[in-house]
Design an enzyme around this catalytic site. Structure first.
Site, PDB file in Angstrom:
ATOM      1  N   HIS A 123       0.850  -1.193   0.000  1.00 28.65           N
ATOM      2  CA  HIS A 123       0.000   0.000   0.000  1.00 28.65           C
ATOM      3  C   HIS A 123       0.883   1.239   0.000  1.00 28.65           C
ATOM      4  CE1 HIS A 123      -3.590   2.381   0.639  1.00 28.65           C
ATOM      5  NE2 HIS A 123      -2.910   3.073   1.537  1.00 28.65           N
TER       6      HIS A 123
ATOM      7  N   GLU B  16       8.690   0.843  -2.935  1.00 25.14           N
ATOM      8  CA  GLU B  16       7.782  -0.311  -2.989  1.00 25.14           C
ATOM      9  C   GLU B  16       8.503  -1.514  -3.586  1.00 25.14           C
ATOM     10  OE1 GLU B  16       3.872   0.330  -4.706  1.00 25.14           O
ATOM     11  OE2 GLU B  16       3.893   2.427  -4.117  1.00 25.14           O
TER      12      GLU B  16
HETATM   13  C1  GRF Z   1       1.159   0.584  -6.304  1.00 24.42           C
HETATM   14  O1  GRF Z   1       1.296   1.944  -5.994  1.00 24.42           O
HETATM   15  C2  GRF Z   1       0.748  -0.151  -5.074  1.00 24.42           C
HETATM   16  O2  GRF Z   1       1.261   0.371  -3.905  1.00 24.42           O
HETATM   17  C3  GRF Z   1      -0.748   0.008  -5.083  1.00 24.42           C
HETATM   18  O3  GRF Z   1      -1.114  -0.040  -6.426  1.00 24.42           O
HETATM   19  C4  GRF Z   1      -0.010   0.343  -7.237  1.00 24.42           C
HETATM   20  C5  GRF Z   1       0.242  -0.793  -8.183  1.00 24.42           C
HETATM   21  O4  GRF Z   1       1.242  -0.492  -9.121  1.00 24.42           O
HETATM   22  N1  GRF Z   1      -1.365  -0.999  -4.259  1.00 24.42           N
HETATM   23  P1  GRF Z   1       1.865  -1.672  -9.974  1.00 24.42           P
HETATM   24  O5  GRF Z   1       0.730  -2.306 -10.761  1.00 24.42           O
HETATM   25  O6  GRF Z   1       2.519  -2.633  -9.044  1.00 24.42           O
HETATM   26  O7  GRF Z   1       2.835  -0.996 -10.883  1.00 24.42           O
END
Ligand code: GRF
Length: 194
Positions: free
Chosen positions: A111, A176
Site C-alpha cells: 500500500h 515499494e
Molecule cells: C502501487 O502503488 C501499489 O502500492 C498500489 O497499487 C499500485 C500498483 O502499481 N497498491 P503496480 O501495478 O505494481 O505498478
C-alpha cells in the site's frame, strides 16, 4: 531449498509484480511466482508474467453472478497453482471476508502510504494536501478491514518542495519495489507471521 509457491493478484501495470519476479531470480530467494491472476484481461502485467514463463489467468468479476462466486473461482485457480502465499500487487478490488479469511496469514498487500495513515485511494495527493513532511509505503498482512492488517515492512521518503502527485508517486514506487520482495522473503522464510 524448497521454495514457497506464490500467486500474485494484479489489475494493471504490475511493476510490483515485476519486482517480485526479478527478486525470485536470485538462487537463494525463498519463493517463486507460480501464477499471476488479473481481474482485467488487458492488464499489461499479464504480458510481463507470460514473458517470464509464469502461468496467468484473468477473470472479470462482472462475468460472475456474485462477488462470492468470483472470489471462489480465484481461490480455485490459486489452489490449482498450489500456492502457499498470495501477494496483492495493485489489485484494485476490495476482497470479501470469506476470501480474506481463506488466505489470512498467507496473503499480503503493498500500500502506498505509511499505514495506518492514508488507507484507501489517492494517497499521494492526500499527503500533499495535508502538507506532510514524509510519506512512504507499507507491506502488510491482509485482514478483513481495508488496509488494516499488521505491517511487515515500511519504507519512508521525504516530501520535497515542488512535489506533485506524480513525482511523489515515483519516489514511493522505487521503495515499494525494494520492500515488497524483502517482505515476501521474510514471510516465505517464516520470519514473520500474523
Ligand atoms: C502501487 O502503488 C501499489 O502500492 C498500489 O497499487 C499500485 C500498483 O502499481 N497498491 P503496480 O501495478 O505494481 O505498478
Amino acid at each position: 531449498m524448497s521454495r514457497k509457491k506464490v500467486g500474485v493478484l494484479i489489475s494493471g501495470r504490475g511493476s510490483n509484480m515485476s519486482a517480485l519476479i526479478e527478486a525470485t531470480k536470485a538462487p537463494d530467494y525463498p519463493a517463486e511466482i507460480v501464477g499471476v491472476l488479473s481481474n482485467r484481461a488487458a492488464a499489461p502485467g499479464l504480458l510481463t508474467a507470460r514473458e517470464n514463463g509464469i502461468a496467468t489467468a484473468s477473470l472479470a468479476q462482472s462475468k460472475f453472478p456474485s462477488r462470492e462466486m468470483f472470489e471462489d473461482t480465484m481461490t480455485q485457480i490459486l489452489e490449482s497453482w498450489e500456492v502457499d502465499y498470495v501477494c496483492l500487487a495493485g489489485f484494485m478490488r476490495i476482497l470479501g471476508e470469506d476470501f480474506v479469511l481463506r488466505w489470512q496469514g498467507r496473503m499480503v498487500n503493498i500500500h502506498p502510504s505509511l499505514l495506518p495513515l492514508y488507507k484507501g485511494l489517492d494517497t499521494h495527493a492526500r499527503v500533499l494536501a495535508a502538507g506532510d513532511a514524509e510519506h512512504g509505503c507499507t507491506v502488510h498482512f491482509v485482514t478483513p478491514g481495508l488496509d488494516e492488517g499488521p505491517a511487515i515492512l515500511q519504507a519512508r521518503v521525504p516530501v520535497l518542495p515542488g512535489d506533485t502527485p506524480e513525482t511523489l508517486t515515483a519516489r514511493v514506487l522505487v521503495e515499494e519495489h525494494k520492500i515488497y520482495p524483502q517482505a515476501l522473503a521474510m514471510l516465505a522464510r517464516g520470519e514473520v507471521s500474523l
